[in-house]
Enzyme design. Structure first.
Site, mmCIF file in Angstrom:
data_model
loop_
_atom_site.group_PDB
_atom_site.id
_atom_site.type_symbol
_atom_site.label_atom_id
_atom_site.label_comp_id
_atom_site.label_asym_id
_atom_site.label_seq_id
_atom_site.Cartn_x
_atom_site.Cartn_y
_atom_site.Cartn_z
ATOM 1 N N ASP A 100 -29.866 30.709 -25.917
ATOM 2 C CA ASP A 100 -29.745 31.925 -27.279
ATOM 3 C C ASP A 100 -29.530 31.289 -28.519
ATOM 4 O O ASP A 100 -28.631 30.134 -28.585
ATOM 5 C CB ASP A 100 -28.719 33.051 -26.776
ATOM 6 C CG ASP A 100 -29.060 34.120 -27.878
ATOM 7 O OD1 ASP A 100 -30.183 34.285 -28.417
ATOM 8 O OD2 ASP A 100 -28.145 34.987 -27.593
ATOM 9 N N ASN A 133 -38.678 40.412 -23.823
ATOM 10 C CA ASN A 133 -39.225 39.047 -24.985
ATOM 11 C C ASN A 133 -40.743 39.356 -25.497
ATOM 12 O O ASN A 133 -41.092 39.095 -26.566
ATOM 13 C CB ASN A 133 -39.137 38.029 -24.440
ATOM 14 C CG ASN A 133 -37.501 37.428 -24.493
ATOM 15 O OD1 ASN A 133 -37.336 36.327 -23.987
ATOM 16 N ND2 ASN A 133 -36.717 38.122 -25.449
#
Ligand code: FPP
Length: 249
Positions: free
Chosen positions: A29, A77
């Site tokens: 991340d 996503n």
């Protein structure tokens, strides 16, 4: 090999080789924030993220970690701007093409977990190619989660098992953890011992929900593109200080 790759090539002496996690999972991340801080487009963060991932695979290989699983693209996503999604798909494909020879040479076995059937066709072909080309490699098992969702994995396993019950192949009371595990996306992938998440977020984000039951969690503030051998060293040191009891006293 660059200077960066020669640093800490051997397992640091303060780490016990017999107490290393067998399987490390990473939530990569902070690529976007890494790029933003530098006034760069988000995709530059993803590009740099590939280098960090490559370096981690090498490091696991050098230090004796047997399996690494990286969360590259979640089922959620797809909600990103389509330019970014397209870029990521293209990046995965390019990296697979570019790195395959080296992975074969370094004895890396690569596999993918997730609902792969809806990924772009050309990416699916490269995934198949890389999987087949490395399937007999005996080095690190490198798993990439792509279009992966932990809940979706559990649901598809439930459906597959329910169908077998419906067809009379198994009885409902035969369903146990072992049978369930055989119906996950990749039955050969054991539970992670250590989950590393970068950029300071404190979430599982639908990653390996079943498998994470007893994983030790390590969070670092570093953005993924800055995740280095030194960062991994810190994560392993923290891991080795944990007392893993698996529910026992
Ligand atoms: C999360 O950061 C990162 C991703 C969704 C993509 C991760 C992919 C790579 C590092 C490329 C890996 C390549 C291969 C071949 C597996 P973010 O964009 O959410 O960062 P932010 O939270 O700062 O916005």
């Amino acid at each position: 090999m660059t200077a960066k790759h020669t640093i800490l090539q051997k397992l640091p002496s303060d780490l016990a080789p017999d107490r290393l996690p067998q399987h490390v999972a990473v939530i990569m991340d902070g690529n976007g924030r890494w790029a933003k801080r530098r006034g760069l487009p988000r995709i530059e963060g993803h590009r740099q993220g590939v280098d960090a991932l490559k370096e981690l695979v090498r490091c696991c290989h050098d230090w004796g970690v047997k399996a690494l699983t990286a969360y590259a693209f979640s089922t959620e996503n797809w909600k990103r701007p389509h330019e970014e999604v397209d870029f990521l798909m293209m990046l995965f494909e390019r990296v697979l093409i570019r790195e395959l020879e080296e992975m074969v040479r370094e004895n890396v076995r690569i596999q993918f977990v997730g609902n792969l059937a809806v990924l772009p066709r050309s990416l699916q072909s490269q995934i198949d190619r890389a999987t087949v080309a490395t399937e007999h490699n005996g080095g690190i098992l490198f798993t990439i989660a792509a279009n992966y969702g932990g809940r979706q994995e559990i649901l598809q396993a439930c459906r597959a098992i329910a169908t077998k019950v419906e067809q009379g192949h198994i009885q409902a009371d035969e369903i146990d953890e072992e049978l369930f595990s055989q119906h996950r996306y990749t039955a050969n992938l054991g539970d992670p011992d250590l989950l590393i998440r970068t950029s300071g977020e404190l979430r599982l984000s639908n990653f390996l929900l079943w498998q994470m039951a007893y994983a030790e969690i390590y969070i670092t503030e570093a953005f993924w593109p800055d995740f280095s051998r030194a960062e991994f060293h810190r994560a392993l040191s923290a891991y080795q200080k944990r007392d893993r009891r698996f529910g026992k006293v």
